[in-house]
Design an enzyme around this catalytic site. Structure first.
Site, PDB file in Angstrom:
ATOM      1  N   CYS A  77      28.173  48.983  39.879  1.00  0.00           N
ATOM      2  CA  CYS A  77      29.132  47.894  39.682  1.00  0.00           C
ATOM      3  C   CYS A  77      29.093  47.484  38.216  1.00  0.00           C
ATOM      4  CB  CYS A  77      28.759  46.712  40.575  1.00  0.00           C
ATOM      5  SG  CYS A  77      29.814  45.277  40.358  1.00  0.00           S
ATOM      6  N   CYS A 192      35.673  49.841  36.862  1.00  0.00           N
ATOM      7  CA  CYS A 192      35.264  49.133  38.083  1.00  0.00           C
ATOM      8  C   CYS A 192      35.135  50.235  39.112  1.00  0.00           C
ATOM      9  CB  CYS A 192      36.325  48.115  38.493  1.00  0.00           C
ATOM     10  SG  CYS A 192      36.077  47.473  40.174  1.00  0.00           S
TER      11      CYS A 192
END
Ligand code: DGL
Length: 271
Positions: A77, A192
């Site tokens: 992440c 992302c």
């Protein structure tokens, strides 16, 4: 190097985006067992103020490391790692953390036009870490930062079988396409881990072809290097990969998605 612990490899994300990294990690390390942790109770990380998210993550990892005792952690992440990576390494010195940061360096090395875009959560585009990557590696390029408030959630909807319109996607990615003095953006960094799930949709919507840079394989390779020959729990008939969710309520589509990835959901009746 951190003290060797022979548990599973822990892959962490705020939601389902880390599955894009799990997919690659399994291909490179087929014998290792993986535990996937989704902090869905706190999703999306992109909306959190920095101080609160940092404190939240440190407290959560205190528990996760104690319970799972992983051989290594992959923070799959960007929003989490660009904020908390250094603090996690400093606090939990016995654990190796493999991070995920916007792939600005490879994009800057590969671009032919000199125009790259970084598509990320609003939090990741604001991070000092991201600005520092641009200053260090992309000062010869024009790097456009595009913060998207909705794409991570749209990716979750799409990958779990929900409808996501072209218009909704285009509104988020349109600013990535820049034309300047006869040159055009030629690389869009998927900064992302949720976004590679939408890459085929992006490709169809793009006004001209670009390279959608997905760092998942590079992250998996780094994890394999870090683990080296270190023993870790092996995958086996009675020892399958599992997914753990921090939120209590889980939509059935998400449970099915996890099963599709060969993960049983801890605490559920899923096989
Ligand atoms: N998957 C996360 C990332 O790589 C972001 C999703 C979120 O906003 O929680 O940045």
């Amino acid at each position: 190097m951190a003290e060797a612990v022979d548990g599973p490899v822990l892959i962490f994300d705020s939601g389902i985006g880390g599955l894009t990294v799990l997919r690659e990690a399994r291909m490179l390390m087929p014998d290792r067992r993986f535990v996937y942790v989704a902090d869905n109770a706190a999703f999306p990380y992109g909306d959190w103020p920095e101080g609160a998210l940092l404190a939240h993550m440190l407290a959560l990892f205190e528990r996760l490391l104690e319970e799972i005792r992983p051989a290594c952690v992959i923070i799959a992440c960007n929003t989490a790692f660009t904020l908390a990576g250094a603090a996690l390494r400093e606090r939990f010195t016995d654990t190796d953390f493999v991070g995920t940061v916007p792939a600005i360096k490879p994009a800057a090395e590969r671009t032919a036009s000199g125009l790259i875009s970084v598509l990320a959560t609003p939090a990741t585009v604001k991070r000092d870490y991201t600005r520092a990557l641009i200053d260090s590696f992309a000062s010869h390029c024009h790097a456009r930062l595009v913060g998207s408030k909705y794409l991570a959630a749209l990716a979750e909807t799409y990958i779990s079988g929900g409808a996501v319109s072209d218009a909704a996607l285009w509104a988020e990615i349109a600013p990535c396409f820049v034309e300047e003095d006869g040159r055009r953006t030629d690389i869009v960094v998927l900064a992302c881990t949720h976004y590679p799930f939408l890459a085929n949709r992006f490709r169809k919507l793009a006004p001209w072809p670009v390279d959608w840079l997905n760092p998942a394989e590079a992250i998996a390779m780094q994890a394999r290097r870090v683990l080296g020959e270190r023993p870790s729990t092996a995958i086996g008939e009675t020892n399958r990969d599992v997914a753990i969710f921090t939120g209590r309520t889980l939509r059935p589509e998400i449970t099915r998605l996890m099963q599709g990835f060969g993960l049983s959901v801890a605490g559920s009746d899923a096989p």
